[in-house]
Design a protein around this motif. Structure first.
Motif, PDB file in Angstrom:
ATOM      1  N   ASP A 116       0.836  -1.193   0.000  1.00 37.25           N
ATOM      2  CA  ASP A 116       0.000   0.000   0.000  1.00 37.25           C
ATOM      3  C   ASP A 116       0.873   1.246   0.000  1.00 37.25           C
ATOM      4  N   GLY A 117       0.413   2.285  -0.648  1.00 40.07           N
ATOM      5  CA  GLY A 117       1.143   3.546  -0.652  1.00 40.07           C
ATOM      6  C   GLY A 117       1.990   3.729  -1.882  1.00 40.07           C
ATOM      7  N   ARG A 118       2.763   4.802  -1.882  1.00 43.27           N
ATOM      8  CA  ARG A 118       3.576   5.193  -3.031  1.00 43.27           C
ATOM      9  C   ARG A 118       5.021   4.728  -2.849  1.00 43.27           C
ATOM     10  N   THR A 119       5.557   4.133  -3.903  1.00 44.91           N
ATOM     11  CA  THR A 119       6.963   3.732  -3.954  1.00 44.91           C
ATOM     12  C   THR A 119       7.646   4.529  -5.049  1.00 44.91           C
ATOM     13  N   VAL A 120       8.777   5.112  -4.735  1.00 45.50           N
ATOM     14  CA  VAL A 120       9.624   5.720  -5.756  1.00 45.50           C
ATOM     15  C   VAL A 120      10.808   4.782  -5.943  1.00 45.50           C
ATOM     16  N   ALA A 121      11.048   4.414  -7.199  1.00 44.29           N
ATOM     17  CA  ALA A 121      12.143   3.505  -7.536  1.00 44.29           C
ATOM     18  C   ALA A 121      13.058   4.199  -8.540  1.00 44.29           C
ATOM     19  N   VAL A 122      14.292   4.502  -8.128  1.00 46.88           N
ATOM     20  CA  VAL A 122      15.277   5.090  -9.034  1.00 46.88           C
ATOM     21  C   VAL A 122      16.011   3.921  -9.674  1.00 46.88           C
ATOM     22  N   VAL A 123      15.746   3.715 -10.955  1.00 45.34           N
ATOM     23  CA  VAL A 123      16.163   2.471 -11.608  1.00 45.34           C
ATOM     24  C   VAL A 123      16.792   2.713 -12.972  1.00 45.34           C
ATOM     25  N   GLU A 124      17.560   1.726 -13.397  1.00 46.52           N
ATOM     26  CA  GLU A 124      18.201   1.754 -14.709  1.00 46.52           C
ATOM     27  C   GLU A 124      17.138   1.795 -15.820  1.00 46.52           C
ATOM     28  N   PRO A 125      17.467   2.398 -16.977  1.00 47.26           N
ATOM     29  CA  PRO A 125      16.505   2.469 -18.083  1.00 47.26           C
ATOM     30  C   PRO A 125      15.951   1.100 -18.497  1.00 47.26           C
ATOM     31  N   GLU A 126      16.793   0.063 -18.415  1.00 49.41           N
ATOM     32  CA  GLU A 126      16.300  -1.269 -18.800  1.00 49.41           C
ATOM     33  C   GLU A 126      15.210  -1.758 -17.864  1.00 49.41           C
ATOM     34  N   VAL A 127      15.261  -1.343 -16.611  1.00 50.14           N
ATOM     35  CA  VAL A 127      14.228  -1.745 -15.651  1.00 50.14           C
ATOM     36  C   VAL A 127      12.905  -1.064 -16.001  1.00 50.14           C
ATOM     37  N   VAL A 128      12.980   0.206 -16.423  1.00 56.03           N
ATOM     38  CA  VAL A 128      11.767   0.899 -16.863  1.00 56.03           C
ATOM     39  C   VAL A 128      11.189   0.177 -18.080  1.00 56.03           C
ATOM     40  N   ARG A 129      12.049  -0.149 -19.043  1.00 55.58           N
ATOM     41  CA  ARG A 129      11.581  -0.873 -20.234  1.00 55.58           C
ATOM     42  C   ARG A 129      10.916  -2.197 -19.847  1.00 55.58           C
ATOM     43  N   ALA A 130      11.585  -2.948 -18.983  1.00 55.95           N
ATOM     44  CA  ALA A 130      11.048  -4.252 -18.569  1.00 55.95           C
ATOM     45  C   ALA A 130       9.713  -4.091 -17.852  1.00 55.95           C
ATOM     46  N   ALA A 131       9.579  -3.062 -17.028  1.00 49.61           N
ATOM     47  CA  ALA A 131       8.313  -2.828 -16.323  1.00 49.61           C
ATOM     48  C   ALA A 131       7.196  -2.524 -17.311  1.00 49.61           C
ATOM     49  N   VAL A 132       7.480  -1.696 -18.312  1.00 54.61           N
ATOM     50  CA  VAL A 132       6.458  -1.364 -19.322  1.00 54.61           C
ATOM     51  C   VAL A 132       6.067  -2.614 -20.096  1.00 54.61           C
ATOM     52  N   VAL A 133       7.045  -3.430 -20.483  1.00 54.47           N
ATOM     53  CA  VAL A 133       6.746  -4.685 -21.179  1.00 54.47           C
ATOM     54  C   VAL A 133       5.812  -5.540 -20.330  1.00 54.47           C
ATOM     55  N   GLN A 134       6.123  -5.678 -19.045  1.00 48.98           N
ATOM     56  CA  GLN A 134       5.317  -6.518 -18.154  1.00 48.98           C
ATOM     57  C   GLN A 134       3.928  -5.940 -17.929  1.00 48.98           C
ATOM     58  N   VAL A 135       3.853  -4.655 -17.637  1.00 48.42           N
ATOM     59  CA  VAL A 135       2.572  -4.022 -17.302  1.00 48.42           C
ATOM     60  C   VAL A 135       1.602  -4.069 -18.476  1.00 48.42           C
ATOM     61  N   LEU A 136       2.113  -3.856 -19.681  1.00 48.57           N
ATOM     62  CA  LEU A 136       1.245  -3.849 -20.860  1.00 48.57           C
ATOM     63  C   LEU A 136       1.099  -5.219 -21.511  1.00 48.57           C
ATOM     64  N   GLY A 137       1.807  -6.214 -20.982  1.00 48.98           N
ATOM     65  CA  GLY A 137       1.735  -7.553 -21.580  1.00 48.98           C
ATOM     66  C   GLY A 137       2.314  -7.583 -22.983  1.00 48.98           C
ATOM     67  N   LEU A 138       3.330  -6.765 -23.230  1.00 48.79           N
ATOM     68  CA  LEU A 138       3.963  -6.713 -24.546  1.00 48.79           C
ATOM     69  C   LEU A 138       4.903  -7.907 -24.729  1.00 48.79           C
ATOM     70  N   PRO A 139       5.161  -8.289 -25.952  1.00 48.36           N
ATOM     71  CA  PRO A 139       6.164  -9.334 -26.160  1.00 48.36           C
ATOM     72  C   PRO A 139       7.544  -8.777 -25.813  1.00 48.36           C
ATOM     73  N   PRO A 140       8.441  -9.599 -25.269  1.00 47.65           N
ATOM     74  CA  PRO A 140       9.783  -9.118 -24.932  1.00 47.65           C
ATOM     75  C   PRO A 140      10.539  -8.521 -26.112  1.00 47.65           C
ATOM     76  N   THR A 141      10.149  -8.855 -27.345  1.00 40.54           N
ATOM     77  CA  THR A 141      10.815  -8.274 -28.517  1.00 40.54           C
ATOM     78  C   THR A 141      10.591  -6.763 -28.605  1.00 40.54           C
ATOM     79  N   SER A 142       9.607  -6.231 -27.893  1.00 39.70           N
ATOM     80  CA  SER A 142       9.352  -4.786 -27.917  1.00 39.70           C
ATOM     81  C   SER A 142      10.279  -4.012 -26.970  1.00 39.70           C
ATOM     82  N   PHE A 143      11.045  -4.704 -26.144  1.00 40.89           N
ATOM     83  CA  PHE A 143      11.925  -4.095 -25.144  1.00 40.89           C
ATOM     84  C   PHE A 143      12.792  -2.989 -25.735  1.00 40.89           C
ATOM     85  N   TRP A 144      13.451  -3.262 -26.859  1.00 34.92           N
ATOM     86  CA  TRP A 144      14.382  -2.297 -27.451  1.00 34.92           C
ATOM     87  C   TRP A 144      13.675  -1.179 -28.200  1.00 34.92           C
ATOM     88  N   ARG A 145      12.372  -1.236 -28.316  1.00 34.34           N
ATOM     89  CA  ARG A 145      11.621  -0.187 -29.014  1.00 34.34           C
ATOM     90  C   ARG A 145      11.142   0.885 -28.058  1.00 34.34           C
TER      91      ARG A 145
END
Length: 196
Positions: free
Chosen positions: A132-161
């Motif tokens: 519960d509550g707000r989390t701030v995560a200072v993370v590498e760009p690849e972690v942001v990419r991986a999170a977006v892939v996971q959250v949107l259910g994208l194929p991993p091939t979209s990671f580099w896009r």
């Protein structure tokens, strides 16, 4: 219960400016100044976490945040390519670069695959959604990419896009096994930042 996670990408560093695979360098003065100017601009978090890298720890500190290093949020391990540019690697082994960019399961560079980092970040998001509550995560760009892939259910091939600019915030809000996404907002200067 709604969980909120703000993923903040690190400030600029020499490796980021030179498009080199991260080699552990520190943020540069321009990045540190920009991060200090943005200190106080994020909503107050219940918790702060960070990728276990110098530039993420330093970015968090410059933002006035005391983050707990979280191994699950480490950047993509590129093995023996670390510290080299993609062009340097491609000049010596173009087939490997082509395979790496096309096959998310490939990790012959001695590190981890894109699929592995996406799954690792997905597991962390599963635990974050139960918090519960707000989390701030200072993370590498690849972690942001991986999170977006996971959250949107994208194929991993979209990671580099997915491009992640320095010092941007990607906001996730989750409830009942589902996440919503707000992409890459630049961190504003805080009202208390000095001018000049």
């Amino acid at each position: 219960m709604t969980s909120r996670v703000t993923l903040v990408s690190p400030a600029t560093s020499p490796s980021l400016r030179q498009a080199r695979f991260y080699d552990g360098d520190s943020i540069d003065e321009v990045g540190a100044t920009r991060a200090r100017e943005a200190a106080g601009s994020l909503r107050a978090p219940a918790r702060v976490v960070a990728s276990p890298s110098a530039r993420c720890r330093q970015t968090a500190a410059a933002l006035g945040l005391d983050g707990v290093e979280t191994p699950e949020l480490a950047g993509l391990d590129v093995g023996h390519w670390r510290g080299r540019t993609l062009e340097e690697v491609a000049a010596t082994d173009p087939a490997a670069v082509g395979r790496w960019l096309a096959d998310p399961g490939w990790a012959a560079h001695g590190g981890e695959s894109v699929r592995d980092v996406c799954e690792r970040v997905g597991r962390w998001l599963g635990t974050a959604q139960d918090t519960d509550g707000r989390t701030v995560a200072v993370v590498e760009p690849e972690v942001v990419r991986a999170a977006v892939v996971q959250v949107l259910g994208l194929p991993p091939t979209s990671f580099w896009r997915l491009d992640v600019a320095p010092l941007t915030a990607t906001e996730l809000s989750g409830r009942a096994g589902r996440w919503n996404l707000r992409l890459g907002q630049p961190l504003p200067r805080s009202a208390t930042a000095s001018v000049g």
